[in-house]
Design an enzyme around this catalytic site. Structure first.
Site, PDB file in Angstrom:
ATOM      1  N   ASP A 191      10.605  59.510  13.173  1.00 29.50           N
ATOM      2  CA  ASP A 191      11.339  59.534  11.839  1.00 29.50           C
ATOM      3  C   ASP A 191      10.328  59.672  10.661  1.00 29.50           C
ATOM      4  O   ASP A 191      10.845  60.246   9.716  1.00 29.50           O
ATOM      5  CB  ASP A 191      11.930  58.173  11.733  1.00 29.50           C
ATOM      6  N   ASN A 195       9.219  55.655  15.063  1.00 31.83           N
ATOM      7  CA  ASN A 195      10.363  56.174  15.577  1.00 31.83           C
ATOM      8  C   ASN A 195      11.016  54.828  16.368  1.00 31.83           C
ATOM      9  O   ASN A 195      10.801  53.748  16.083  1.00 31.83           O
ATOM     10  CB  ASN A 195       9.918  56.864  16.982  1.00 31.83           C
ATOM     11  N   LYS A 196      12.189  55.198  16.796  1.00 31.94           N
ATOM     12  CA  LYS A 196      13.234  54.264  17.350  1.00 31.94           C
ATOM     13  C   LYS A 196      12.686  52.949  17.914  1.00 31.94           C
ATOM     14  O   LYS A 196      11.706  53.137  18.987  1.00 31.94           O
ATOM     15  CB  LYS A 196      14.225  54.922  18.122  1.00 31.94           C
ATOM     16  N   GLN A 223      21.627  54.681  21.678  1.00 34.44           N
ATOM     17  CA  GLN A 223      21.666  56.443  21.438  1.00 34.44           C
ATOM     18  C   GLN A 223      21.483  56.965  22.690  1.00 34.44           C
ATOM     19  O   GLN A 223      21.716  58.058  22.889  1.00 34.44           O
ATOM     20  CB  GLN A 223      20.473  56.702  20.450  1.00 34.44           C
ATOM     21  N   ARG A 251      19.029  55.792   4.230  1.00 35.44           N
ATOM     22  CA  ARG A 251      18.262  55.313   5.300  1.00 35.44           C
ATOM     23  C   ARG A 251      16.564  55.333   4.938  1.00 35.44           C
ATOM     24  O   ARG A 251      16.193  56.527   4.678  1.00 35.44           O
ATOM     25  CB  ARG A 251      18.483  56.050   6.448  1.00 35.44           C
ATOM     26  N   ARG A 267      22.949  60.775  12.543  1.00 29.95           N
ATOM     27  CA  ARG A 267      21.729  60.028  12.433  1.00 29.95           C
ATOM     28  C   ARG A 267      20.630  61.074  13.267  1.00 29.95           C
ATOM     29  O   ARG A 267      21.174  62.080  13.917  1.00 29.95           O
ATOM     30  CB  ARG A 267      21.820  58.615  13.417  1.00 29.95           C
ATOM     31  N   GLY A 268      19.554  60.455  13.309  1.00 29.07           N
ATOM     32  CA  GLY A 268      18.407  61.213  13.653  1.00 29.07           C
ATOM     33  C   GLY A 268      17.802  62.116  12.261  1.00 29.07           C
ATOM     34  O   GLY A 268      18.468  62.734  11.626  1.00 29.07           O
ATOM     35  N   ALA A 269      16.364  61.928  12.426  1.00 28.84           N
ATOM     36  CA  ALA A 269      15.856  62.322  11.077  1.00 28.84           C
ATOM     37  C   ALA A 269      16.222  63.825  10.633  1.00 28.84           C
ATOM     38  O   ALA A 269      16.660  63.982   9.436  1.00 28.84           O
ATOM     39  CB  ALA A 269      14.297  62.132  11.340  1.00 28.84           C
TER      40      ALA A 269
HETATM   41  O1  MRU Z   1      18.629  55.495  14.116  1.00 29.51           O
HETATM   42  P1  MRU Z   1      18.626  56.766  14.414  1.00 29.51           P
HETATM   43  O2  MRU Z   1      19.443  57.086  15.611  1.00 29.51           O
HETATM   44  O3  MRU Z   1      18.582  57.746  13.247  1.00 29.51           O
HETATM   45  O4  MRU Z   1      17.180  57.046  14.996  1.00 29.51           O
HETATM   46  C1  MRU Z   1      16.742  58.208  15.660  1.00 29.51           C
HETATM   47  C2  MRU Z   1      15.525  58.312  16.122  1.00 29.51           C
HETATM   48  O5  MRU Z   1      14.588  57.232  16.251  1.00 29.51           O
HETATM   49  C3  MRU Z   1      14.686  59.599  16.625  1.00 29.51           C
HETATM   50  O6  MRU Z   1      13.942  59.381  17.350  1.00 29.51           O
HETATM   51  C4  MRU Z   1      14.205  60.345  15.413  1.00 29.51           C
HETATM   52  O7  MRU Z   1      15.159  60.438  14.291  1.00 29.51           O
HETATM   53  C5  MRU Z   1      14.018  61.671  15.748  1.00 29.51           C
HETATM   54  S1  MRU Z   1      15.420  62.843  15.969  1.00 29.51           S
HETATM   55  C6  MRU Z   1      14.857  64.243  16.393  1.00 29.51           C
END
Ligand code: MRU
Length: 356
Positions: free
Chosen positions: A245, A255-256, A204, A99, A58-60
């Site tokens: 994201d 973002n999250k 996270q 996603r 996970r994470g963009a």
């Molecule tokens: O749902 P996730 O864990 O994929 O969400 C991650 C985030 O929101 C991060 O802040 C974002 O992807 C940037 S990661 C470098």
């Protein structure tokens, strides 16, 4: 910082969220961290798509890199089929359907699709896709270090940084986005400590950011999400760094979930709030935050903590995985091409033009 400048190579010993070896993709299972450090092997594109959907990875930026290798796996699977291109396109569509918010996913898939379109033979396509996936991963790591260098200049020694979710090495190819300035500052000998929001519902911050910073020797204090504003009121936070994201052309940032509340609290307390993201996260096709696609995930993520049910069975649940922070709350957007300031429409368009 020019394209070929030497930048400090910190982070080489960080835990790898993904790597590709001998036709197999290895993903660090982020659903079982911090309890176990275990890699899962992937040899098909469909399995890879499932890993993205279920948040093994996970994470963009990490999602983008993983998807690029997912296409490599598809090409290897269908190497001996006449209609290999059509079959690869089908896998690209399946990867794209995992996603919706992280634009790096679509950005990486677009790059791979172009390689397939231009290919002449199945084996040539497979080779070219592997090279492109390796390039995407290497670029991501390089962009992380560049963001780190720009962001580190904003951190004074002794500073306290607040971050939300995990936008560290685990969320990228290796070195992170929002945590990259922290790592770069520490590499320069600055003293920095981090407050990590636990980040309900997937935790996270608690599971990944706290673990990652401890692994990398950076002092970290874990707080629950509802403590952030109070900690700011106590004067304990100097600066906020979060990831993204997808960033719209006007600077509105997805973002999250919970990032928006942090931005509001930071504005109220006069604390600088920075978004740290590579140019691959900026989507100029999206004009404002209102058009940013926000993923909704299952009710179980809210009603269960681990395997324990914390809410009555059958209760209505709303579970948006991301929120949108309006550009007016963002002090600056730290990219691999420099720090963008208002008006974002102009500064983001400029860095996008210079993209790799
Ligand atoms: O749902 P996730 O864990 O994929 O969400 C991650 C985030 O929101 C991060 O802040 C974002 O992807 C940037 S990661 C470098």
């Amino acid at each position: 910082m020019g394209k070929n400048d030497n930048i400090a190579k910190w982070g080489q010993n960080f835990v790898k969220p993904l790597y590709f070896r001998k036709g197999t993709l290895f993903l660090l299972d982020q659903t079982i961290l911090p309890h176990k450090v275990k890699y899962i092997r992937y040899t098909t594109a469909r399995q890879t798509a499932k890993a993205i959907k279920t948040m093994i990875v996970r994470g963009a930026p990490a999602i983008g890199c993983t998807a690029a290798y997912g296409v490599v796996l598809a090409a290897r699977q269908y190497q001996h089929r006449k209609n290999y291109k059509e079959l690869i396109y089908r896998e690209i569509d399946a990867l794209a359907a995992t996603r919706p918010t992280a634009v790096n996913l679509f950005w990486a898939l677009r790059r791979q699709r172009l390689i397939v379109e231009q290919g002449r033979t199945a084996s040539g396509v497979a080779k070219a896709l592997t090279l492109e996936a390796n390039r995407i991963l290497a670029e991501d790591i390089d962009m992380g270090r560049r963001m780190g260098e720009y962001g580190a200049k904003l951190i004074k020694t002794g500073a306290s940084v607040l971050t939300h979710c995990n936008a560290g090495g685990l969320a990228t190819g290796l070195v992170g986005t929002a945590l990259a300035p922290v790592y770069a500052a520490v590499a320069r000998g600055k003293k920095v400590k981090v407050y990590a929001d636990e980040t309900r519902p997937r935790l996270q911050g608690a599971r990944l950011t706290a673990w990652e910073l401890m692994q990398n020797g950076v002092p970290v204090t874990l707080i629950t999400d509802n403590m952030a504003a109070y900690i700011m009121q106590l004067g304990k936070i100097d600066i906020v760094f979060v990831g993204a994201d997808r960033i719209a052309a006007n600077g509105d940032t997805a973002n999250k979930i919970g990032t928006y509340s942090v931005a509001l609290a930071a504005r109220h307390h006069g604390i600088p709030f920075y978004v740290v993201a590579p140019t691959s996260t900026v989507d100029l096709q999206i004009r404002t935050g209102r058009q940013l696609p926000i993923e909704e995930r299952s009710a179980d993520e809210v009603t269960l903590v681990g395997k324990t049910r914390i809410a009555p069975r059958g209760v209505n649940v709303f579970n948006p995985a991301f929120d949108v922070t309006p550009a007016r709350l963002v002090t600056g957007i730290i990219t691999d091409r420099g720090v963008c300031r208002r008006p974002y429409r102009r500064s983001l368009a400029k860095v996008k033009k210079e993209e790799f």
